[in-house]
Write a protein that holds these residues in place. Structure first.
Motif, PDB file in Angstrom:
ATOM      1  N   UNK A 239      92.995  54.097  26.589  1.00  0.00           N
ATOM      2  CA  UNK A 239      92.839  55.410  27.233  1.00  0.00           C
ATOM      3  C   UNK A 239      91.599  56.111  26.679  1.00  0.00           C
ATOM      4  N   UNK A 240      91.414  56.049  25.361  1.00  0.00           N
ATOM      5  CA  UNK A 240      90.223  56.659  24.745  1.00  0.00           C
ATOM      6  C   UNK A 240      88.947  55.991  25.242  1.00  0.00           C
ATOM      7  N   UNK A 241      88.987  54.661  25.396  1.00  0.00           N
ATOM      8  CA  UNK A 241      87.799  53.949  25.914  1.00  0.00           C
ATOM      9  C   UNK A 241      87.447  54.477  27.302  1.00  0.00           C
ATOM     10  N   UNK A 242      88.482  54.617  28.130  1.00  0.00           N
ATOM     11  CA  UNK A 242      88.264  55.101  29.498  1.00  0.00           C
ATOM     12  C   UNK A 242      87.645  56.506  29.474  1.00  0.00           C
ATOM     13  N   UNK A 243      88.228  57.379  28.650  1.00  0.00           N
ATOM     14  CA  UNK A 243      87.764  58.770  28.607  1.00  0.00           C
ATOM     15  C   UNK A 243      86.331  58.849  28.081  1.00  0.00           C
ATOM     16  N   UNK A 244      86.036  58.014  27.093  1.00  0.00           N
ATOM     17  CA  UNK A 244      84.675  58.024  26.537  1.00  0.00           C
ATOM     18  C   UNK A 244      83.675  57.576  27.597  1.00  0.00           C
ATOM     19  N   UNK A 245      84.062  56.557  28.359  1.00  0.00           N
ATOM     20  CA  UNK A 245      83.175  56.041  29.402  1.00  0.00           C
ATOM     21  C   UNK A 245      82.967  57.091  30.496  1.00  0.00           C
ATOM     22  N   UNK A 246      84.038  57.780  30.834  1.00  0.00           N
ATOM     23  CA  UNK A 246      83.970  58.733  31.956  1.00  0.00           C
ATOM     24  C   UNK A 246      83.341  60.068  31.548  1.00  0.00           C
ATOM     25  N   UNK A 247      83.693  60.570  30.365  1.00  0.00           N
ATOM     26  CA  UNK A 247      83.290  61.942  30.035  1.00  0.00           C
ATOM     27  C   UNK A 247      82.198  62.063  28.979  1.00  0.00           C
ATOM     28  N   UNK A 248      82.038  61.070  28.117  1.00  0.00           N
ATOM     29  CA  UNK A 248      81.062  61.227  27.036  1.00  0.00           C
ATOM     30  C   UNK A 248      79.655  61.518  27.559  1.00  0.00           C
ATOM     31  N   UNK A 249      79.196  60.793  28.613  1.00  0.00           N
ATOM     32  CA  UNK A 249      77.834  61.076  29.075  1.00  0.00           C
ATOM     33  C   UNK A 249      77.702  62.508  29.579  1.00  0.00           C
ATOM     34  N   UNK A 250      78.748  63.001  30.250  1.00  0.00           N
ATOM     35  CA  UNK A 250      78.709  64.362  30.786  1.00  0.00           C
ATOM     36  C   UNK A 250      78.647  65.361  29.643  1.00  0.00           C
ATOM     37  N   UNK A 251      79.525  65.164  28.669  1.00  0.00           N
ATOM     38  CA  UNK A 251      79.603  66.127  27.564  1.00  0.00           C
ATOM     39  C   UNK A 251      78.334  66.069  26.721  1.00  0.00           C
ATOM     40  N   UNK A 252      77.777  64.823  26.541  1.00  0.00           N
ATOM     41  CA  UNK A 252      76.547  64.708  25.753  1.00  0.00           C
ATOM     42  C   UNK A 252      75.411  65.478  26.428  1.00  0.00           C
ATOM     43  N   UNK A 253      75.350  65.331  27.788  1.00  0.00           N
ATOM     44  CA  UNK A 253      74.236  65.953  28.480  1.00  0.00           C
ATOM     45  C   UNK A 253      74.358  67.481  28.469  1.00  0.00           C
ATOM     46  N   UNK A 254      75.612  67.968  28.222  1.00  0.00           N
ATOM     47  CA  UNK A 254      75.784  69.422  28.161  1.00  0.00           C
ATOM     48  C   UNK A 254      75.497  69.956  26.757  1.00  0.00           C
ATOM     49  N   UNK A 255      75.411  69.029  25.797  1.00  0.00           N
ATOM     50  CA  UNK A 255      75.283  69.461  24.401  1.00  0.00           C
ATOM     51  C   UNK A 255      73.903  70.064  24.152  1.00  0.00           C
TER      52      UNK A 255
END
Ligand SMILES: NC(=O)c1ccc[n+]([C@@H]2O[C@H](COP(=O)([O-])OP(=O)(O)OC[C@H]3O[C@@H](n4cnc5c(N)ncnc54)[C@H](OP(=O)(O)O)[C@@H]3O)[C@@H](O)[C@H]2O)c1
Length: 255
Positions: A239-255
């Motif tokens: 589940x964490x792998x899925x969430x990282x794949x789906x949301x990490x790029x979005x959250x990183x780009x907002x950082x």
């Protein structure tokens, strides 16, 4: 392949092609290279199965409308057409716990399994646990709109990535009809509270999580672990792998 346009189908089509299979996808909408087929009206179903070795049947009323017509009637129509076309193997995707959880959609999936098992075409059935996309896109967004998210800590789930399920389905296609119902789950059994908390963290949403024992027979069955399986092997993506794949790029780009 029915349901080729869906969440699972999108993973299964390239997986089978990688094995060298020529895949004929079906959809109710026209798509280049696919056959247009509707399991309820029967339009295009004979054309879809003509000349194929195996039918991989993934289509379903996952929006919980017209379940009997799509899942039970549609499966009967498909199996009958497959038999008439000389198809040698029907691979059907089902769900872990459908025989233990009194949920109307599950009752129809069980009836569809019986149609496959009683039909003239040799078969294999794979019961998978829930996909992360179901929780992320369908369950949690409406629930989170209420402000507080209520979750029963004794309800556990074992989310499995569709790409892992695609690997298992591809193996079943290759090995031929087993005439067995096999179960397949993800790598971790997690409480629903943990699943919700991890989702909130990944999506950056702030909601209080209220741990509560949910009423009703469906929740009671789920508390017995009916959504999980001890079957081995399991998938590998968490589940964490899925969430990282789906949301990490979005959250990183907002950082
Ligand atoms: N989601 C989960 O967590 C989960 C877990 C275990 C097992 N499963 C099973 O896996 C399968 C696929 O689930 P999914 O989440 O990938 O579903 P999905 O994304 O909602 O896709 C449903 C598919 O069914 C097709 N379909 C619906 N009505 C149809 C009809 N009348 N005739 C022909 N095709 C029709 C749709 O095709 P078009 O719209 O292109 O026509 C679509 O490709 C289902 O059998 C489901 O029970 C799901």
């Amino acid at each position: 392949m029915t349901g080729a346009s869906g969440v699972l189908g999108t993973a299964v089509v390239p997986r089978l092609e990688r094995d060298g299979h020529e895949v004929r996808g079906t959809s109710r909408r026209p798509r280049p290279g696919w056959v247009r087929a509707d399991l309820v009206t029967g339009d295009g179903v004979a054309e879809a199965v003509a000349g194929v070795d195996a039918v991989v049947h993934l289509a379903s009323a996952t929006r919980y409308r017209r379940i009997a017509e799509i899942d039970v009637g549609g499966t009967r129509r498909l199996v009958t057409a497959a038999a008439a076309a000389g198809v040698r193997h029907v691979v059907y995707i089902s769900i872990v716990g459908i025989d233990r959880i009194p949920f109307p959609y599950y009752r129809h999936k069980l009836a569809a399994e019986k149609v496959v098992q009683a039909g003239p075409v040799p078969w294999s059935i794979l019961r998978a646990t829930q996909f992360p996309q179901l929780v992320d896109n369908r369950f949690l967004p409406p629930v989170s709109r209420l402000g507080v998210i209520v979750a029963d800590p004794a309800i556990t789930a074992q989310l499995v990535d569709p790409r892992d399920v695609a690997d298992r389905l591809a193996a079943l296609v290759t090995s031929g009809p087993s005439r067995e119902v096999e179960e397949y789950g993800g790598p971790e059994v997690q409480s629903s509270v943990e699943i919700v908390r991890t989702w909130l963290q990944a999506t950056g949403k702030r909601r209080p999580v209220l741990s509560l024992r949910l009423p009703g027979r469906t929740a009671k069955a789920m508390r017995t672990g009916a959504l999980t399986t001890t079957a081995e092997p399991t998938g590998t993506r968490t589940w964490r792998d899925y969430l990282a794949e789906r949301y990490a790029p979005v959250r990183d780009s907002q950082a």
